[in-house]
Design a protein around this motif. Structure first.
Motif, PDB file in Angstrom:
ATOM      1  N   UNK A 192       0.791  -1.227   0.000  1.00  0.00           N
ATOM      2  CA  UNK A 192       0.000   0.000   0.000  1.00  0.00           C
ATOM      3  C   UNK A 192       0.822   1.275   0.000  1.00  0.00           C
ATOM      4  N   UNK A 193       2.087   1.190   0.434  1.00  0.00           N
ATOM      5  CA  UNK A 193       2.930   2.388   0.469  1.00  0.00           C
ATOM      6  C   UNK A 193       3.572   2.639  -0.896  1.00  0.00           C
ATOM      7  N   UNK A 194       3.822   3.923  -1.186  1.00  0.00           N
ATOM      8  CA  UNK A 194       4.405   4.302  -2.467  1.00  0.00           C
ATOM      9  C   UNK A 194       5.918   4.430  -2.401  1.00  0.00           C
ATOM     10  N   UNK A 195       6.464   4.496  -1.182  1.00  0.00           N
ATOM     11  CA  UNK A 195       7.903   4.634  -0.981  1.00  0.00           C
ATOM     12  C   UNK A 195       8.350   3.688   0.136  1.00  0.00           C
ATOM     13  N   UNK A 196       9.649   3.553   0.380  1.00  0.00           N
ATOM     14  CA  UNK A 196      10.141   2.603   1.385  1.00  0.00           C
ATOM     15  C   UNK A 196       9.542   2.810   2.773  1.00  0.00           C
ATOM     16  N   UNK A 197       9.426   1.695   3.508  1.00  0.00           N
ATOM     17  CA  UNK A 197       8.938   1.721   4.876  1.00  0.00           C
ATOM     18  C   UNK A 197      10.079   2.097   5.827  1.00  0.00           C
ATOM     19  N   UNK A 198       9.703   2.649   6.970  1.00  0.00           N
ATOM     20  CA  UNK A 198      10.684   3.026   7.985  1.00  0.00           C
ATOM     21  C   UNK A 198      10.562   2.163   9.229  1.00  0.00           C
ATOM     22  N   UNK A 199       9.335   1.940   9.693  1.00  0.00           N
ATOM     23  CA  UNK A 199       9.116   1.183  10.920  1.00  0.00           C
ATOM     24  C   UNK A 199       7.762   0.485  10.877  1.00  0.00           C
ATOM     25  N   UNK A 200       7.607  -0.534  11.720  1.00  0.00           N
ATOM     26  CA  UNK A 200       6.317  -1.200  11.869  1.00  0.00           C
ATOM     27  C   UNK A 200       6.147  -1.599  13.331  1.00  0.00           C
ATOM     28  N   UNK A 201       4.890  -1.681  13.785  1.00  0.00           N
ATOM     29  CA  UNK A 201       4.628  -1.989  15.194  1.00  0.00           C
ATOM     30  C   UNK A 201       3.228  -2.559  15.367  1.00  0.00           C
ATOM     31  N   UNK A 208       0.848  -1.084  12.498  1.00  0.00           N
ATOM     32  CA  UNK A 208       1.041   0.167  11.782  1.00  0.00           C
ATOM     33  C   UNK A 208       2.385   0.157  11.074  1.00  0.00           C
ATOM     34  N   UNK A 209       2.457   0.906   9.972  1.00  0.00           N
ATOM     35  CA  UNK A 209       3.688   1.064   9.210  1.00  0.00           C
ATOM     36  C   UNK A 209       3.902   2.535   8.894  1.00  0.00           C
ATOM     37  N   UNK A 210       5.137   2.987   9.053  1.00  0.00           N
ATOM     38  CA  UNK A 210       5.513   4.334   8.652  1.00  0.00           C
ATOM     39  C   UNK A 210       6.318   4.279   7.377  1.00  0.00           C
ATOM     40  N   UNK A 211       6.343   5.391   6.646  1.00  0.00           N
ATOM     41  CA  UNK A 211       6.970   5.344   5.321  1.00  0.00           C
ATOM     42  C   UNK A 211       7.534   6.697   4.905  1.00  0.00           C
ATOM     43  N   UNK A 212       8.434   6.615   3.938  1.00  0.00           N
ATOM     44  CA  UNK A 212       8.956   7.814   3.293  1.00  0.00           C
ATOM     45  C   UNK A 212       7.875   8.523   2.483  1.00  0.00           C
ATOM     46  N   UNK A 254       9.148   7.527  12.996  1.00  0.00           N
ATOM     47  CA  UNK A 254       8.888   6.786  14.235  1.00  0.00           C
ATOM     48  C   UNK A 254       7.388   6.675  14.467  1.00  0.00           C
ATOM     49  N   UNK A 255       6.937   5.500  14.920  1.00  0.00           N
ATOM     50  CA  UNK A 255       5.509   5.262  15.124  1.00  0.00           C
ATOM     51  C   UNK A 255       5.310   4.399  16.357  1.00  0.00           C
ATOM     52  N   UNK A 256       4.156   4.541  17.012  1.00  0.00           N
ATOM     53  CA  UNK A 256       3.868   3.703  18.179  1.00  0.00           C
ATOM     54  C   UNK A 256       2.387   3.727  18.515  1.00  0.00           C
ATOM     55  N   UNK A 273      14.243  -2.980   7.098  1.00  0.00           N
ATOM     56  CA  UNK A 273      14.564  -2.028   8.151  1.00  0.00           C
ATOM     57  C   UNK A 273      13.925  -2.376   9.486  1.00  0.00           C
ATOM     58  N   UNK A 274      12.802  -3.075   9.451  1.00  0.00           N
ATOM     59  CA  UNK A 274      12.022  -3.243  10.672  1.00  0.00           C
ATOM     60  C   UNK A 274      11.381  -4.620  10.717  1.00  0.00           C
ATOM     61  N   UNK A 275      11.228  -5.156  11.921  1.00  0.00           N
ATOM     62  CA  UNK A 275      10.544  -6.431  12.126  1.00  0.00           C
ATOM     63  C   UNK A 275      10.013  -6.471  13.551  1.00  0.00           C
ATOM     64  N   UNK A 276       8.953  -7.232  13.772  1.00  0.00           N
ATOM     65  CA  UNK A 276       8.362  -7.300  15.107  1.00  0.00           C
ATOM     66  C   UNK A 276       7.536  -8.565  15.258  1.00  0.00           C
ATOM     67  N   UNK A 277       7.549  -9.126  16.481  1.00  0.00           N
ATOM     68  CA  UNK A 277       6.643 -10.193  16.873  1.00  0.00           C
ATOM     69  C   UNK A 277       5.390  -9.584  17.490  1.00  0.00           C
ATOM     70  N   UNK A 278       4.246 -10.275  17.346  1.00  0.00           N
ATOM     71  CA  UNK A 278       3.079  -9.895  18.124  1.00  0.00           C
ATOM     72  C   UNK A 278       3.219 -10.438  19.545  1.00  0.00           C
ATOM     73  N   UNK A 279       2.273 -10.104  20.411  1.00  0.00           N
ATOM     74  CA  UNK A 279       2.364 -10.470  21.824  1.00  0.00           C
ATOM     75  C   UNK A 279       2.382 -11.980  22.037  1.00  0.00           C
ATOM     76  N   UNK A 280       1.665 -12.725  21.209  1.00  0.00           N
ATOM     77  CA  UNK A 280       1.633 -14.187  21.345  1.00  0.00           C
ATOM     78  C   UNK A 280       2.868 -14.848  20.739  1.00  0.00           C
ATOM     79  N   UNK A 281       3.557 -14.155  19.862  1.00  0.00           N
ATOM     80  CA  UNK A 281       4.738 -14.720  19.233  1.00  0.00           C
ATOM     81  C   UNK A 281       4.449 -15.606  18.042  1.00  0.00           C
ATOM     82  N   UNK A 282       3.190 -15.609  17.560  1.00  0.00           N
ATOM     83  CA  UNK A 282       2.849 -16.472  16.425  1.00  0.00           C
ATOM     84  C   UNK A 282       2.696 -15.709  15.110  1.00  0.00           C
TER      85      UNK A 282
END
Length: 426
Positions: A87-96, A105-109, A136-138, A388-397
């Motif tokens: 969905x983004x038109x430019x590179x992503x910066x962060x995800x959470x 959520x994802x942030x982008x250029x 930065x996003x949260x 640039x970014x990676x994350x687990x959810x709370x359950x880890x699945x």
């Protein structure tokens, strides 16, 4: 006192008691079980808890057994690509992720932050209004009803996570905002900027409460402790500072690194801070005394990211030398070295259970590693540019990965896929 709710906290393991006093006032208390592992004598632990906590009855024994079994699981799941989102038109910066894991959520250029449904991959909202990179996003976890976005346009946006409404645009920094955080109570926002200051903002009014001034160069990392009364900041001036949220006062300045700080974090208990630096080391600091407890040496190039596990007993460091290392927090010894990437590692994280780490690399892959052995258990392949970014959810699945290729990918464990197939058949 009357117990109203008995809650299990799996990561890190603990018990939360919500109770009502005779006066009618509702309060809560937490019993941390940070030492819980597969070898714990659960019966002895239960008896000790019951003996010291009159609010807990014998009827809760089965749930405590469940707590140990889930929180200390050592099973290593395999992950499959679930969806690739473009969905983004430019590179992503962060995800959470939010706390429940049903949204991320994802942030982008491209100057936007997008809200996604984890289960369907559907784009729910596109938060627009920034005039430069959303870096930065949260979420305001554990609540998950608000989002903050920090931008190179010098502002921070506060948004409704369900409707996309922008409550406030927080203005006051002189240059790019590159780090931010909600406090655990979701009443305060902290922002760190390339202007060498951090600021504290009131969520309810959007007003600035304090400016934390004292660093001589850019602030690139910022975190609250789990109580919310302290903030740690890491700077290009080679120092890490500890700030009192109630007064805005500089509590400690941690000095000793010989290069810029890249990352900082509190442990869960809040008595330690770690700092990673481009001097190739990570340092462990005492919050109480402000002194360095250990220096973790072994990387051959810059340390770009660091993280505690949920209980604070292990540390992972990711480096420009293409390796990650796992360390014992108490001894400072290196437990495992993870080799296999062909590019620098910019992001590292433990899964909630603490037996796996994930690394994101400029070699276009993420890898999963066994914490105890350093063996690579899986490569997540498919991105066509740096991750640039990676994350687990709370359950880890579930895992999300964000890349310079403009896409975000959702990865589901095989266990999750099996459960979903079962539910679909019902």
């Amino acid at each position: 006192m009357r117990l109203r709710r008995f809650l299990l906290r799996y990561y890190p393991p603990g018990i939360i008691l919500e109770y009502e006093r005779s006066s009618g006032i509702e309060e809560s208390k937490t019993i941390d079980l940070l030492d819980l592992d597969q070898n714990t004598d659960i019966d002895a632990t239960v008896e000790q808890i019951i003996r010291h906590e009159p609010l807990i009855s014998e009827s809760k024994r089965p749930q405590r057994t469940e707590l140990r079994d889930k929180a200390t699981s050592t099973e290593h799941s395999k992950f499959r690509l679930y969806q690739a989102l473009s969905g983004h038109e430019l590179p992503l910066t962060n995800c959470a992720f939010n706390k429940s894991g049903d949204k991320f959520i994802t942030g982008s250029y491209d100057r936007t932050c997008k809200v996604w449904d984890t289960h369907t991959g559907r784009e729910l909202l596109s938060l627009r209004g920034h005039r430069n990179v959303v870096y930065s996003i949260a979420f305001n976890n554990p609540f998950g009803d608000k989002i903050i976005t920090g931008s190179f346009d010098k502002t921070c946006g506060l948004w409704n996570a369900n409707t996309g409404e922008c409550y406030y645009s927080l203005r006051g920094h002189q240059t790019e905002i590159v780090s931010l955080s909600f406090n655990p109570q979701s009443t305060l926002i902290a922002t760190g900027s390339m202007d060498a200051t951090a600021k504290l903002w009131d969520v309810e009014t959007g007003s600035e409460l304090y400016t934390f001034a004292g660093h001589q160069q850019e602030i690139v990392s910022l975190n609250f402790n789990n109580i919310g009364d302290l903030i740690v900041t890491g700077s290009f001036d080679h120092t890490t500072k500890l700030w009192d949220v109630r007064t805005g006062r500089d509590v400690h300045t941690f000095t000793g690194h010989k290069g810029e700080i890249s990352s900082t974090q509190f442990n869960f208990a809040g008595d330690l801070v770690i700092s990673g630096s481009i001097d190739n080391t990570c340092k462990i600091w005492s919050v109480r005394t402000g002194t360095c407890q250990k220096t973790l040496r072994g990387h051959q190039d810059e340390v770009l990211d660091i993280a505690f596990n949920a209980a604070g007993t292990r540390i992972v460091t990711g480096s420009a030398d293409c390796s990650a290392k796992v360390w014992n927090t108490i001894t400072g010894n290196c437990i495992a070295s993870c080799y296999g990437h062909h590019g620098e590692i910019s992001k590292v994280s433990f899964n909630p259970q603490g037996h796996t780490i994930i690394t994101a690399s400029s070699d276009k892959t993420c890898r999963l590693w066994n914490v105890e052995t350093g063996d690579c258990t899986q490569q997540l392949q498919g991105h066509t540019d740096e991750i640039f970014s990676c994350a687990f959810n709370y359950e880890g699945d579930t895992i999300i990965t964000g890349s310079k290729d403009n896409t975000c990918r959702i990865w589901k464990s095989e266990d999750y896929s099996d459960r979903q197939q079962y539910y679909d058949m019902q």
